[in-house]
Design a protein around this motif. Structure first.
Motif, short mmCIF file in Angstrom:
data_model
loop_
_atom_site.label_atom_id
_atom_site.label_comp_id
_atom_site.label_asym_id
_atom_site.label_seq_id
_atom_site.Cartn_x
_atom_site.Cartn_y
_atom_site.Cartn_z
N SER A 1 7.91 1.13 1.06
CA SER A 1 7.60 0.29 1.99
C SER A 1 7.13 0.67 2.88
O SER A 1 6.37 1.54 2.42
CB SER A 1 8.32 1.54 3.44
OG SER A 1 7.96 2.63 4.52
N VAL A 2 5.84 -0.24 4.02
CA VAL A 2 4.93 -0.03 4.40
C VAL A 2 4.08 0.81 4.99
O VAL A 2 2.66 1.86 4.52
CB VAL A 2 4.54 -2.00 5.08
CG1 VAL A 2 3.24 -1.57 5.67
CG2 VAL A 2 4.82 -2.90 5.12
N LEU A 3 5.02 1.46 5.15
CA LEU A 3 5.12 2.71 6.52
C LEU A 3 5.09 3.95 4.86
O LEU A 3 3.59 4.79 5.22
CB LEU A 3 5.99 3.32 7.62
CG LEU A 3 6.55 4.61 7.63
CD1 LEU A 3 5.40 4.11 9.34
CD2 LEU A 3 7.34 4.65 8.57
N SER A 4 5.61 3.77 4.22
CA SER A 4 5.21 5.26 3.78
C SER A 4 4.00 4.51 2.39
O SER A 4 3.04 5.58 2.35
CB SER A 4 6.13 5.57 2.09
OG SER A 4 6.32 3.78 1.61
N LYS A 5 3.51 3.39 1.86
CA LYS A 5 1.94 2.93 1.61
C LYS A 5 1.07 3.66 2.96
O LYS A 5 0.20 4.59 2.83
CB LYS A 5 2.01 1.70 1.66
CG LYS A 5 2.44 1.53 -0.01
CD LYS A 5 2.66 -0.29 -0.07
CE LYS A 5 0.87 -0.02 -1.02
NZ LYS A 5 1.54 -1.55 -1.52
N LEU A 6 1.49 3.77 4.35
CA LEU A 6 0.16 3.75 5.15
C LEU A 6 0.24 4.93 5.91
O LEU A 6 -1.03 5.75 5.38
CB LEU A 6 0.89 3.45 6.40
CG LEU A 6 -0.25 3.50 7.26
CD1 LEU A 6 -1.51 2.98 7.00
CD2 LEU A 6 0.85 2.62 8.78
#
Ligand SMILES: [Zn+2]
Length: 664
Positions: free
Chosen positions: A450-455
């Motif tokens: 997810s974009v969140l976990s990458k962030l």
């Protein structure tokens, strides 16, 4: 006849001593870990006797190669992420994985794997800089190799220290434990000027001088680093290091790609050793170090592979060949950095760069018995010409390969005989490294979900969700100046801003949107007073809707954007991008005991008619949200806004539509 331990005889001996003496056939005599004698084979045969006489005919006997700069445990990160820009590679991949996985066992295993590779290709000494250097030193000593082990010191927390004070303290203990070891030379490793501080560098230099150990540091690797340094300190990197007293230590300076003539002179005056890393500098597109000029000036230059995550191997043969070819290519001079000099850089030059020129780097009586036997009979190295004995150097540098190394000895001990490793179990090391790779794979695969976990991996994100009750209204013309002058309001902090937003759009199940915002706060005269950069992650899903299209909006994750837009673009790889520029009149207003922010936005790009009124209040509980939605309804009535003027869409949606219309 004098009795000694080992005689290597019958091969071509390239001593790499001051006169570049070659003996064909020659012999090397080893006794008590040291070189006892070197000379013509027949002379040696008449003077020495040994139980072990090694036939080296058809081979070259050379000093063990010296890898002047590497990060040995990074063998475990080899091939993890390639063809990326340095910051994306480092901040996006290496650092998160290092934070998660790098420990004592990791470094021990990675170093043993590195040692196996280095022994196989004839390297007997390397200058390392990494974390858990205790484990690196231990793994190296067990493998029987020689190393300069520098514990990395950073200004921010590292995998093995919470602070640089802790790091420097550990470093001191580390040096005390290993000083005097026959194979390990402990050292201090302030990572680079831009990752440390002035005080930290001074302390590191003092410590290195106090214990008389080397100081290993990255210097002027990229143009960006040099420009940033100049902007921050008003001077170039090398004179600045000299001013801080760093160069008073026995310095090993890795890279030195972007240094000028004056800086070379300063390095020369201070006896700094330079580690040239041609493959790494090319792979990371850092540039080409001015090695030819450094050598003309008489600087001590060695060759390094840099870490296996940026090379991707520890093969010094490839490195010395590339050093020679690159020097010719950039100077348009085929006589630049000839083969003999290339081999010298990889042996005695490296030894001098490591401040160990009196101990290793050449085959001379009294020096440590560190050597490699290289087969010259391979099809890629046939035939042989006898006319010019010096042709041996060209055969070694331009045609030989790491896999041609047959035997390796360090400190008089065999580490490889007939290509069999004697101190390491290669298969067991590869098996354990494979297990580690599986775990790192799993970690990165999960992160990429997810974009969140990458962030989360790269930013200091406030991990809690933020809910907002909000409404957006399209006004056909700007409201009167005094539209907020009402007795019911308490106005707080008005401001005028210009906001440049780039939305990264993703095709993931959450329809994630990551906004990169450059937020300029303007003063009365319209001049920029302050600039903030923020990253905000949202998703398309609305959580709840109230009367008059007031929304309880989706979760948001907010973080300061500390890196460039280009970095985020390359790291997140969005499916699409939308640009929205606007001028925002913003104030905080208290109404009905609740704080609201009121924004009046005029879109600058895309070009849409009208002004948007945005009313928002942050909230975290359901009931609270309902009450705030009611208050927003009241505010709208106070402003005289009609229901048909409400817009549910975000500017972004409008912007998207506008972009589409333009495209039609
Ligand atoms: Zn490095």
């Amino acid at each position: 006849m004098k009795k000694v331990d080992v005689i290597l005889t019958g091969g071509s001996v390239a001593t790499m001593n001051g006169d570049f003496d070659l003996f064909t056939p020659g012999a090397v005599v080893v006794r008590d870990g040291l070189i006892e004698a070197v000379g013509p084979a027949d002379e040696i045969a008449g003077a020495y006797g040994a139980d072990e006489v090694v036939d080296c005919s058809g081979c070259a006997v050379i000093p063990g190669l010296v890898n002047a700069h590497t990060h040995a445990p990074m063998t475990l990160l080899r091939g993890l992420a390639d063809d990326l820009r340095l910051d994306v590679w480092l901040v996006g991949y290496m650092m998160p994985v290092e934070r998660e996985f790098v420990g004592s066992r990791f470094c021990w295993l990675g170093t043993q794997l590195a040692c196996a590779e280095m022994i196989r290709s004839g390297t007997t000494c390397f200058a390392d800089m990494y974390y858990y250097e205790e484990a690196v030193a231990d793994a190296t000593a067990q493998a029987g190799l020689r190393a300069v082990c520098a514990e990395t010191v950073l200004r921010f927390p590292s995998p093995d220290a919470l602070s640089h004070d802790e790091s420097l303290g550990d470093n001191r203990d580390f040096i005390r434990r290993w000083q005097g070891h026959p194979l390990i030379m402990p050292a201090v490793g302030p990572h680079a000027p831009y990752t440390t501080t002035t005080d930290l560098l001074r302390e590191a230099a003092q410590m290195a001088q106090e214990f008389d150990v080397p100081l290993h540091i990255h210097v002027a690797e990229t143009r960006q680093e040099v420009e940033d340094h100049q902007a921050e300190h008003g001077t170039r990197v090398v004179p600045w290091l000299a001013e801080q007293g760093v160069l008073d230590a026995k310095v090993i300076a890795a890279h030195c790609v972007h240094i000028d003539e004056d800086e070379m002179q300063i390095l020369l005056q201070h006896g700094v050793g330079v580690a040239h890393n041609p493959t790494s500098n090319l792979k990371l597109a850092s540039g080409v170090a001015p090695v030819t000029r450094m050598l003309e000036l008489g600087l001590n230059v060695g060759i390094g592979t840099d870490g296996p995550a940026s090379n991707n191997d520890l093969d010094m043969w490839e490195e010395m060949r590339l050093a020679a070819l690159l020097a010719k290519g950039v100077t348009f001079d085929p006589t630049a950095l000839p083969a003999r000099q290339a081999l010298a850089l990889a042996t005695i030059g490296g030894a001098r760069a490591l401040h160990m020129g009196d101990l290793i780097g050449s085959l001379e009586p009294g020096k440590r018995a560190d050597l490699a036997v290289v087969e010259l009979g391979g099809v890629h190295n046939a035939p042989e010409f006898a006319r010019d004995p010096e042709a041996l150097y060209a055969r070694l540098v331009y045609a030989a390969k790491g896999s041609d190394v047959r035997d390796v000895m360090c400190q008089g001990r065999w580490l490889m005989r007939e290509r069999r490793l004697l101190t390491l179990d290669e298969q067991a090391l590869i098996a354990e490294a494979t297990q580690t790779a599986r775990k790192i794979d799993a970690f990165l695969i999960q992160r990429e979900e997810s974009v969140l976990s990458k962030l989360l991996v790269i930013a200091q994100v406030a991990q809690q969700k933020v809910f907002e009750v909000q409404v957006k209204v399209l006004l056909s013309e700007p409201p009167p100046e005094d539209f907020l002058d009402k007795p019911e309001f308490v106005i707080l902090k008005p401001s005028l801003r210009r906001q440049y937003d780039i939305y990264f759009l993703f095709d993931d199940p959450y329809r994630s949107r990551l906004r990169y915002r450059e937020d300029e706060v303007l003063d009365e005269g319209g001049e920029v007073r302050d600039v903030f950069y923020r990253l905000t992650l949202t998703s398309e899903k609305k959580d709840e809707e109230y009367d008059k299209s007031v929304l309880l909006s989706r979760s948001r994750f907010d973080a300061p954007a500390t890196r460039s837009l280009r970095f985020y673009r390359e790291y997140f790889k969005p499916a699409d991008e939308v640009m929205v520029h606007k001028e925002r009149r913003r104030c905080h207003l208290r109404y009905g005991g609740t704080d609201f922010s009121i924004n009046l936005d005029r879109l600058l790009q895309p070009d849409l008619e009208g002004v948007f009124l945005e009313i928002k209040s942050r909230t975290w509980s359901g009931q609270d949200a309902e009450r705030k939605a009611e208050l927003i309804g009241e505010l709208l009535e106070l402003f005289g806004v009609q229901e048909q003027e409400l817009v549910k869409q975000e500017y972004l949606d409008l912007a998207l539509e506008a972009t589409r219309l333009e495209g039609d």
